[in-house]
Design a protein around this motif. Structure first.
Motif, PDB file in Angstrom:
ATOM      1  N   ARG A  51       0.853  -1.186   0.000  1.00  0.00           N
ATOM      2  CA  ARG A  51       0.000   0.000   0.000  1.00  0.00           C
ATOM      3  C   ARG A  51       0.894   1.242   0.000  1.00  0.00           C
ATOM      4  O   ARG A  51       1.630   1.493   0.958  1.00  0.00           O
ATOM      5  CB  ARG A  51      -0.924  -0.024   1.223  1.00  0.00           C
ATOM      6  N   ASN A  80      -1.911  -1.330  -3.925  1.00  0.00           N
ATOM      7  CA  ASN A  80      -2.875  -0.258  -3.691  1.00  0.00           C
ATOM      8  C   ASN A  80      -2.155   1.088  -3.629  1.00  0.00           C
ATOM      9  O   ASN A  80      -1.157   1.233  -2.911  1.00  0.00           O
ATOM     10  CB  ASN A  80      -3.627  -0.489  -2.382  1.00  0.00           C
ATOM     11  N   PHE A  82      -2.580   5.321  -3.025  1.00  0.00           N
ATOM     12  CA  PHE A  82      -3.413   6.394  -2.479  1.00  0.00           C
ATOM     13  C   PHE A  82      -2.781   7.739  -2.841  1.00  0.00           C
ATOM     14  O   PHE A  82      -1.561   7.887  -2.836  1.00  0.00           O
ATOM     15  CB  PHE A  82      -3.515   6.287  -0.955  1.00  0.00           C
ATOM     16  N   LYS A  97      -6.945   9.543  -0.727  1.00  0.00           N
ATOM     17  CA  LYS A  97      -7.992   8.920  -1.535  1.00  0.00           C
ATOM     18  C   LYS A  97      -7.361   7.841  -2.407  1.00  0.00           C
ATOM     19  O   LYS A  97      -6.216   7.979  -2.856  1.00  0.00           O
ATOM     20  CB  LYS A  97      -8.704   9.956  -2.401  1.00  0.00           C
ATOM     21  N   PRO A  98      -8.076   6.750  -2.659  1.00  0.00           N
ATOM     22  CA  PRO A  98      -7.539   5.699  -3.532  1.00  0.00           C
ATOM     23  C   PRO A  98      -7.308   6.241  -4.942  1.00  0.00           C
ATOM     24  O   PRO A  98      -8.084   7.056  -5.443  1.00  0.00           O
ATOM     25  CB  PRO A  98      -8.638   4.633  -3.527  1.00  0.00           C
ATOM     26  N   THR A 100      -6.388   4.943  -8.924  1.00  0.00           N
ATOM     27  CA  THR A 100      -6.192   3.874  -9.892  1.00  0.00           C
ATOM     28  C   THR A 100      -5.548   4.460 -11.142  1.00  0.00           C
ATOM     29  O   THR A 100      -5.497   5.685 -11.321  1.00  0.00           O
ATOM     30  CB  THR A 100      -7.528   3.223 -10.272  1.00  0.00           C
ATOM     31  N   HIS A 139      -4.166   3.638   7.493  1.00  0.00           N
ATOM     32  CA  HIS A 139      -4.248   3.179   6.098  1.00  0.00           C
ATOM     33  C   HIS A 139      -3.299   2.020   5.808  1.00  0.00           C
ATOM     34  O   HIS A 139      -3.219   1.574   4.663  1.00  0.00           O
ATOM     35  CB  HIS A 139      -3.956   4.347   5.154  1.00  0.00           C
TER      36      HIS A 139
END
Length: 458
Positions: A51, A80, A82, A97-98, A100, A139
């Protein structure tokens, strides 16, 4: 450099050794006395999902979005990612915030930092580090990537030390249009420099063409670049401006403000005598700080940025510095006494150095010849270039830096800054130990540890 997979690295000796006094500040990063060199031929394979968070910090620079897109590509389908909203200030508040690849792709080759926004928060309190530790825990972050300049990388190295106990890596990406983050052979320039300079070159070439067309006016152009004169040197050379000054050389020659005014005035007199009563003169944003008499004054300004009390600042000056200050026009006096920024710097972008020089040169010329006709026009070019779209160099450079930074983070390294020489060695990635770039610097009359800027002379 294959950007489809995560890079692996090997160690090689770094050419400088960490100052023992600085080394004592870090409990967990003493081992970072080596550079990381991309290894071949096997890519690093991550066995577990990680992450990562990515954060803009400081002023914008062309190409920043490409860095994030490259990191997102590296994380796609396995890790992941962020985005930290609003720089270090947002990180402290936990504003993540995520992200992509789909979220980022439309920003590829787009200027600005508007995908995540940015700020200039300086990590100065234990409460800042404690808050970020809570965000990391909340997180479950394995790494934070900081895209920023020298002050931001200073934040990054201290944060890396603070987060070591949580096994959270901190990696830097060198960003600044000023061009003062450069460490050959690992990093010849910071990203954004050439794209911003392209904008300034076009603007100044337009001024030069205008003066040649109408054969009048002297344009005084202040260019961004607080400490270093890299922008002024590059732009002045490329445009063949009539005059351009570098603070580094003025300081080397111990040139005072009155010396500089005389030099400019005499040049204008000679140029006019030679049937050319017009031209363009370029100066760097931080010019005044390099002049020994003015530097003495600036160093004497005790102004806490949290106070903003100009009367207190004035009262703290020596008699000599008060005399120097009172010789300036009122608008310069007021600007010198403005609040400092979060890093303790006088806000030179607000200091109308270009207007000051016009006023002083006009006075000098009137003393030489009361009938001499002189019309100076002030300009400040800075913000126009910070958010332009990246040129092809910065577009590719930033994509490479993002891939390297993401790879360093996924490898679990911490306290390193991504590096590559895209012109002379584009297939060799580096991890530069940020701690090795630290030095002592005086700010606001306090000695602090910061990442060292490179000037035109070093």
């Amino acid at each position: 450099m294959n950007q489809a997979h995560c890079l692996s690295f090997i160690e090689q000796p770094f050419p400088s050794k960490l100052n023992p006094k600085i080394q004592s500040l870090f409990g967990s990063l003493k081992q970072n006395s080596f550079a990381l060199l991309e290894s071949t031929p096997q890519p690093f394979q991550t066995t577990t999902s990680k992450r990562l968070a990515v954060c803009f910090s400081g002023g914008p620079a062309p190409g920043g979005h490409n860095v994030i897109v490259a990191i997102a590509k590296l994380c796609e389908n396995h890790h992941n990612l962020f985005g930290v909203m609003g720089g270090f200030g947002g990180l402290i508040k936990g504003q993540l915030k995520p992200l992509t690849l789909t979220d980022c792709e439309s920003y590829y080759n787009i200027g600005g930092f508007d995908l995540l926004k940015t700020d200039r928060t300086k990590l100065t309190k234990q409460a800042h580090y404690d808050a970020i530790k809570q965000v990391v825990k909340q997180h479950q972050l394995d790494a934070i990537i900081i895209i920023g300049g020298d002050d931001s990388q200073t934040n990054a190295i201290f944060l890396a030390d603070a987060l070591a106990e949580l096994s959270c890596s901190v990696i830097g990406v060198p960003k600044t249009i000023d061009g003062d983050l450069r460490y050959p052979p690992y990093l010849p320039i910071s990203f954004g420099f050439y794209s911003a300079c392209d904008v300034y070159i076009e603007l100044i070439n337009n001024l030069i063409r205008d003066t040649q067309s109408i054969q009048k006016y002297w344009h005084f152009v202040k260019l961004m670049g607080r400490t270093s004169g890299h922008i002024t040197h590059y732009v002045g050379t490329k445009t063949k401006a009539d005059l351009f000054f570098l603070g580094e050389y003025l300081a080397k020659d111990s040139m005072t403000l009155s010396d500089l005014v005389k030099h400019i005035g005499d040049f204008i007199l000679k140029s006019t005598h030679n049937k050319k009563p017009y031209g363009v003169i370029c100066i760097p944003e931080g010019l005044l700080e390099w002049l020994p008499d003015i530097k003495q004054l600036i160093n004497g300004l005790h102004l806490d940025p949290a106070i903003g009390d100009s009367a207190m600042a004035f009262s703290s000056l020596s008699a000599t510095n008060k005399t120097i200050l009172q010789q300036f026009p009122a608008y310069i006096q007021n600007q010198l006494l403005l609040e400092r920024d979060a890093h303790g710097n006088i806000q030179l972008s607000r200091l109308e150095t270009e207007r000051l020089l016009i006023d002083l040169v006009k006075h000098y010329l009137a003393e030489q010849d009361p009938n001499f006709s002189f019309h100076g026009i002030p300009h400040f070019y800075g913000y126009e270039g910070r958010c332009t779209h990246p040129n092809s160099f910065d577009a590719n450079f930033c994509t490479q830096l993002g891939h390297i930074a993401g790879s360093l983070a996924l490898n679990g390294y911490t306290g390193y800054m991504a590096g590559i020489d895209p012109t002379h060695n584009p297939n060799q990635a580096y991890g530069i130990p940020i701690a090795q770039l630290l030095t002592h610097e005086t700010r606001n009359n306090n000695t602090v540890v910061v990442v060292k800027k490179t000037t035109v002379l070093n």
